[in-house]
Scaffold this motif. Structure first.
Motif, mmCIF file in Angstrom:
data_model
loop_
_atom_site.group_PDB
_atom_site.id
_atom_site.type_symbol
_atom_site.label_atom_id
_atom_site.label_comp_id
_atom_site.label_asym_id
_atom_site.label_seq_id
_atom_site.Cartn_x
_atom_site.Cartn_y
_atom_site.Cartn_z
ATOM 1 N N PHE A 172 63.828 15.611 -21.952
ATOM 2 C CA PHE A 172 62.601 16.411 -21.909
ATOM 3 C C PHE A 172 62.560 17.325 -20.682
ATOM 4 O O PHE A 172 61.518 17.847 -20.324
ATOM 5 C CB PHE A 172 61.382 15.484 -21.899
ATOM 6 C CG PHE A 172 61.329 14.537 -23.052
ATOM 7 C CD1 PHE A 172 60.833 14.943 -24.273
ATOM 8 C CD2 PHE A 172 61.806 13.240 -22.929
ATOM 9 C CE1 PHE A 172 60.796 14.074 -25.352
ATOM 10 C CE2 PHE A 172 61.770 12.361 -23.992
ATOM 11 C CZ PHE A 172 61.266 12.784 -25.206
ATOM 12 N N ALA A 173 63.731 17.509 -20.031
ATOM 13 C CA ALA A 173 63.774 18.306 -18.802
ATOM 14 C C ALA A 173 63.361 19.753 -19.044
ATOM 15 O O ALA A 173 62.787 20.400 -18.158
ATOM 16 C CB ALA A 173 65.167 18.251 -18.192
ATOM 17 N N ASN A 174 63.638 20.263 -20.244
ATOM 18 C CA ASN A 174 63.316 21.665 -20.550
ATOM 19 C C ASN A 174 62.175 21.780 -21.549
ATOM 20 O O ASN A 174 62.076 22.768 -22.280
ATOM 21 C CB ASN A 174 64.556 22.378 -21.089
ATOM 22 C CG ASN A 174 65.682 22.418 -20.088
ATOM 23 O OD1 ASN A 174 65.459 22.674 -18.904
ATOM 24 N ND2 ASN A 174 66.891 22.141 -20.544
ATOM 25 N N GLN A 181 57.530 18.693 -17.687
ATOM 26 C CA GLN A 181 58.624 19.074 -16.793
ATOM 27 C C GLN A 181 58.415 18.492 -15.398
ATOM 28 O O GLN A 181 59.352 17.971 -14.782
ATOM 29 C CB GLN A 181 58.716 20.595 -16.699
ATOM 30 C CG GLN A 181 59.215 21.285 -17.952
ATOM 31 C CD GLN A 181 59.399 22.775 -17.740
ATOM 32 O OE1 GLN A 181 59.642 23.238 -16.628
ATOM 33 N NE2 GLN A 181 59.263 23.550 -18.798
ATOM 34 N N ILE A 182 57.191 18.583 -14.899
ATOM 35 C CA ILE A 182 56.888 18.058 -13.564
ATOM 36 C C ILE A 182 57.125 16.557 -13.515
ATOM 37 O O ILE A 182 57.688 16.026 -12.542
ATOM 38 C CB ILE A 182 55.434 18.395 -13.184
ATOM 39 C CG1 ILE A 182 55.265 19.915 -13.014
ATOM 40 C CG2 ILE A 182 55.026 17.667 -11.909
ATOM 41 C CD1 ILE A 182 53.836 20.346 -12.775
ATOM 42 N N ALA A 183 56.702 15.849 -14.567
ATOM 43 C CA ALA A 183 56.876 14.398 -14.609
ATOM 44 C C ALA A 183 58.353 14.021 -14.608
ATOM 45 O O ALA A 183 58.773 13.086 -13.902
ATOM 46 C CB ALA A 183 56.174 13.827 -15.840
ATOM 47 N N VAL A 184 59.163 14.743 -15.378
ATOM 48 C CA VAL A 184 60.599 14.456 -15.432
ATOM 49 C C VAL A 184 61.246 14.701 -14.075
ATOM 50 O O VAL A 184 62.077 13.903 -13.612
ATOM 51 C CB VAL A 184 61.272 15.304 -16.528
ATOM 52 C CG1 VAL A 184 62.795 15.176 -16.454
ATOM 53 C CG2 VAL A 184 60.774 14.885 -17.904
ATOM 54 N N ARG A 185 60.870 15.780 -13.422
ATOM 55 C CA ARG A 185 61.469 16.080 -12.117
ATOM 56 C C ARG A 185 61.034 15.061 -11.061
ATOM 57 O O ARG A 185 61.835 14.669 -10.204
ATOM 58 C CB ARG A 185 61.098 17.497 -11.690
ATOM 59 C CG ARG A 185 61.763 18.545 -12.568
ATOM 60 C CD ARG A 185 61.526 19.964 -12.094
ATOM 61 N NE ARG A 185 62.312 20.903 -12.876
ATOM 62 C CZ ARG A 185 62.406 22.199 -12.629
ATOM 63 N NH1 ARG A 185 61.736 22.720 -11.608
ATOM 64 N NH2 ARG A 185 63.153 22.979 -13.394
ATOM 65 N N PHE A 255 63.715 26.405 -7.514
ATOM 66 C CA PHE A 255 64.247 26.413 -6.154
ATOM 67 C C PHE A 255 63.678 25.259 -5.324
ATOM 68 O O PHE A 255 64.415 24.568 -4.610
ATOM 69 C CB PHE A 255 63.935 27.749 -5.470
ATOM 70 C CG PHE A 255 64.890 28.854 -5.833
ATOM 71 C CD1 PHE A 255 66.052 28.592 -6.534
ATOM 72 C CD2 PHE A 255 64.628 30.168 -5.479
ATOM 73 C CE1 PHE A 255 66.933 29.597 -6.878
ATOM 74 C CE2 PHE A 255 65.498 31.189 -5.813
ATOM 75 C CZ PHE A 255 66.651 30.895 -6.511
ATOM 76 N N TYR A 256 62.380 25.058 -5.407
ATOM 77 C CA TYR A 256 61.776 23.987 -4.624
ATOM 78 C C TYR A 256 62.225 22.612 -5.122
ATOM 79 O O TYR A 256 62.342 21.663 -4.327
ATOM 80 C CB TYR A 256 60.252 24.099 -4.652
ATOM 81 C CG TYR A 256 59.724 25.131 -3.679
ATOM 82 C CD1 TYR A 256 59.816 24.917 -2.301
ATOM 83 C CD2 TYR A 256 59.150 26.319 -4.116
ATOM 84 C CE1 TYR A 256 59.353 25.860 -1.401
ATOM 85 C CE2 TYR A 256 58.678 27.269 -3.220
ATOM 86 C CZ TYR A 256 58.785 27.026 -1.869
ATOM 87 O OH TYR A 256 58.321 27.964 -0.973
ATOM 88 N N TYR A 257 62.471 22.497 -6.410
ATOM 89 C CA TYR A 257 62.994 21.236 -6.946
ATOM 90 C C TYR A 257 64.397 20.973 -6.406
ATOM 91 O O TYR A 257 64.711 19.853 -5.966
ATOM 92 C CB TYR A 257 62.995 21.305 -8.472
ATOM 93 C CG TYR A 257 63.658 20.134 -9.148
ATOM 94 C CD1 TYR A 257 63.259 18.827 -8.886
ATOM 95 C CD2 TYR A 257 64.682 20.331 -10.073
ATOM 96 C CE1 TYR A 257 63.871 17.750 -9.521
ATOM 97 C CE2 TYR A 257 65.288 19.266 -10.720
ATOM 98 C CZ TYR A 257 64.878 17.980 -10.435
ATOM 99 O OH TYR A 257 65.471 16.924 -11.061
#
Length: 765
Positions: A172-174, A181-185, A255-257
């Protein structure tokens, strides 16, 4: 009364918990008929376990004894099409989130129950199951530690072959939903932070590490989308800007990730991520710029490359990426026809830049990365080889500059390009590299912007010998005819101001002439506004835009948003009007040493002495008829009315009053209509010499709905209509015509005198 005879049930007691668990164990099938009953049982179990974790350890002992988690897994498997998955995942998330006892957490992650829930086959095609599932995964990741993450790893012969929590989350990264997306990261960062040796071996395998390659590829696709937006022909500029802001925000999030990943103190992870960033993103973009191509093999434009590289340098502080980019930029500071040695360097630019990655890898292999001081050794190794290339261009530092901009290679071909966006973008990259606090001191000395302050100290600098030519290029932009758009002028002035401060010396004669030409042209265009219908708003616009431009010019390289590069590349038909044309003069005026002192004094006085409306007359107020000229006017739906025309100008304010005689006072009248004096453009009708035509404009500029200060002042501007005034004789008509022109002249003269101190040529001298 009878209720008191029945014993009360303590719903948080151990006895009641056993009863609830037994009820759940008796469930053999879950369908729509008993779905609510099953959910009530699950909810009660979660509430009691959460309570017991804090108040009654015996409850969790019973929880383990009855293997309640196994019952959750069983209910999940027999749930069928009952739609119980979302609620069950939510209850499990609540329980895991609220359990604090380390022993209880350890038990929850053991025996493979959590992995069974994670690996269960869910139907994600429809409904809202995905948010519940991803939330459950994130909750689990928030509870794992170095002692418990091994419980979620699948091992074969002492080798980690799978981490279901990680593998399932990456599916679910994309996802299109931002929160997912935020939760996966967040989940991946939690895993990277607590991973042990076995897990890191798994993460660096080709299968698992493909995630990082995929991340960079998706990032490149977003960059390609930025290019597509810029080159789109259907959308307006403001639609493009909204799309560009949205897409660049997504790039910035990536970038911040990546930065968060690099901040995790694990060398193997840092190396893996850095290699992907350098090899898949930075090097292809640098090759586009250093080989003087407008786009690379993937179709990515030079403008987008410059934007991404600048943004990357601003985000990734504390890393070696700035030194990789800085070294590559330095390789390009030589013309292709200086010497044989320099020619070999230029012809092999591709191998040189790729050599950065090779040197970087060799440096890591030569030293134990865990050893103290290893990073400094590695960086010195890389710089040693990169600076060897720059030594080949030492003859170039003292060679005369060529007149033809086409003779320059590398980034200089961009700096001296006729494409202003490309020129400003290349300078932005150069300044961002030079101002980075993480730039190696040897590279900083070679570039010369940060470490060098005087001309005598610039001998060893690669860039310093060419600053005068860059200054001349920027001055040509400011002095160009026809004038360029305000954003280009403003950003060119920003770079010029930085260079002038750095040089700490006056302009050369030729540059001084260009500066004076730019100044005179800007002032001339501003004076042209006095012939148009918004001249009374020039002081207000000058005041507001001056403050905005001053703030922009004083911005530092690290805080300056390179988004302006994409804006400039998107502008096809720049707007015009008083706001735009007035702003064209300001960047040059701000570069004048004492200009701000005079203007600031003017601005302080303008707010106090010259309010926007000095006339007290308003609709319905009584005024003396005085020298008013009688005439007639026909209003739609109101018939013909006898009125008096009274033009009045007091300092910056000017109005044309239409006054009707007061029924009780013969020398007074009532104002029935008002129009701004500026923009009336009175004309006597050729066929009817007693008719005077005046045009009407709004009292205040009406900006477009896109919230930009774009207003066309080359016509009579947003017309509300016009008045046709009928006088008793041609003589009265000419008299009214003359009085209106005279009052307009008085108003204009006052505004010109008000603005004159800002535009006096002595400021330049």
């Amino acid at each position: 009364m009878w209720r008191s005879l029945w014993p009360t049930i303590d719903r948080f007691s151990l006895h009641h918990f056993r009863y609830i668990v037994n009820q759940l164990r008796e469930i053999r099938v879950v369908d729509k008929r008993n779905r609510e009953v099953v959910l009530d049982l699950l909810q009660s179990i979660v509430e009691i376990v959460t309570y017991g974790d804090r108040h009654d350890p015996a409850i969790f002992e019973c929880f383990m004894e009855f293997q309640v988690l196994a019952e959750f897994v069983r209910i999940l498997k027999i749930g069928g099409n009952s739609g119980i998955e979302a609620a069950l995942l939510q209850y499990l998330s609540i329980m895991i989130q609220n359990v604090e006892n380390e022993h209880a957490i350890y038990y929850c992650f053991s025996n493979g129950y959590i992995n069974s829930v994670i690996s269960h086959h869910y139907e994600f095609d429809g409904g809202d199951l995905i948010p519940y599932y991803v939330s459950f995964l994130r909750t689990v990741s928030g509870k794992i530690g170095r002692d418990t993450i091994c419980l979620l790893v699948k091992v074969h012969q002492d080798t980690a072959i799978s981490l279901p929590l990680y593998d399932e989350a990456l599916k679910f990264a994309n996802h299109g939903e931002k929160m997912i997306q935020i939760a996966v990261r967040a989940l991946t960062l939690n895993i990277y932070s607590v991973a042990d040796e076995m897990v890191y071996q798994f993460l660096t395998t080709p299968t698992a590490s493909a995630y990082f390659s995929s991340l960079i590829l998706n990032l490149k696709n977003k960059c390609l989308h930025v290019d597509a937006i810029i080159n789109g022909v259907k959308e307006s500029f403001h639609e493009k800007k909204r799309e560009l802001l949205s897409e660049t925000d997504r790039i910035l999030d990536d970038f911040y990730y990546l930065k968060d990943i690099l901040c995790i103190p694990e060398q193997r992870l840092n190396k893996l991520v850095t290699e992907n960033i350098v090899n898949m993103l930075i090097l292809p973009m640098l090759l586009t710029l250093l080989n003087n191509r407008l786009s690379n093999d993937t179709g990515l434009s030079a403008i987008t490359c410059l934007y991404v590289l600048c943004r990357l340098l601003q985000v990734f502080d504390g890393t070696n990426l700035v030194n990789v980019i800085g070294s590559a930029v330095l390789f390009s500071f030589m013309p292709p026809n200086v010497t044989d040695a320099a020619e070999s360097v230029v012809s092999a630019r591709l191998e040189q830049v790729n050599g950065l990655a090779v040197c970087y890898q060799e440096g890591e292999e030569m030293v134990d990365l865990q050893h103290e001081g290893a990073e400094n050794f590695m960086m010195n190794y890389v710089l040693k080889h990169s600076l060897e290339f720059t030594e080949l261009s030492s003859c170039f530092d003292s060679s005369p500059l060529e007149n033809s901009e086409n003779e320059w290679g590398g980034i200089f071909s961009c700096i001296f390009s006729r494409n202003h966006s490309l020129m400003l973008g290349s300078l932005m990259l150069l300044f961002t590299v030079a101002d980075s606090k993480d730039l190696h001191y040897q590279l900083a000395a070679k570039i010369g912007f940060s470490q060098v302050k005087t001309a005598s100290e610039m001998i060893g600098s690669t860039v310093a010998g060419h600053i005068q030519k860059i200054v001349n290029q920027l001055l040509k932009v400011l002095a160009s005819e026809p004038p360029l758009s305000v954003p280009i002028l403003l950003h060119a002035a920003w770079f010029l101001r930085k260079l002038l401060v750095f040089l700490d010396q006056k302009l050369e004669d030729n540059d001084c002439h260009l500066f004076k030409t730019s100044y005179e042209g800007s002032c001339g265009r501003l004076y042209e506004e006095f012939d148009r219908c918004w001249f009374d708003y020039i002081p207000d616009v000058l005041k507001s835009e001056w403050a905005n431009c001053k703030t922009a010019l004083e911005e530092s390289s690290q805080s300056k948003d390179p988004f302006f590069l994409l804006e400039l590349a998107s502008i096809q038909n720049p707007p015009s009007g008083i706001f735009y044309l007035t702003s064209q003069a300001i960047p040059v005026l701000l570069l004048i040493g004492n200009g701000w002192l005079i203007v600031s004094s003017y601005l302080a006085q303008s707010g106090k002495r010259y309010p926007s409306d000095l006339s007290l007359a308003s609709f319905g107020s009584e005024v003396a008829l005085g020298s008013g000229i009688p005439c007639k006017i026909a209003f739609s739906g109101a018939g013909t009315r006898d009125i008096y025309v009274i033009p009045i100008a007091r300092e910056i304010s000017g109005k044309l009053l239409l006054v009707e005689r007061h029924p009780l006072h013969s020398r007074k009248g009532v104002v029935i209509a008002i129009a701004p004096l500026a923009g009336l453009d009175p004309k006597i009708d050729e066929e009817h010499p007693t008719w005077l035509l005046v045009h009407l404009r709004d009292f205040e500029p009406r900006l477009r709905s896109d919230e930009t200060k774009t207003l066309d002042s080359h016509t009579s501007l947003p017309e509300q209509g016009r008045w046709i005034l009928g006088f008793l004789s041609a003589k009265d008509c000419k008299a009214a015509f003359s009085v209106i022109l005279e009052e307009t002249r008085k108003q204009r003269s006052f505004v010109e005198n008000l603005v004159a101190p800002v535009l006096e040529e002595k400021l330049f001298k």
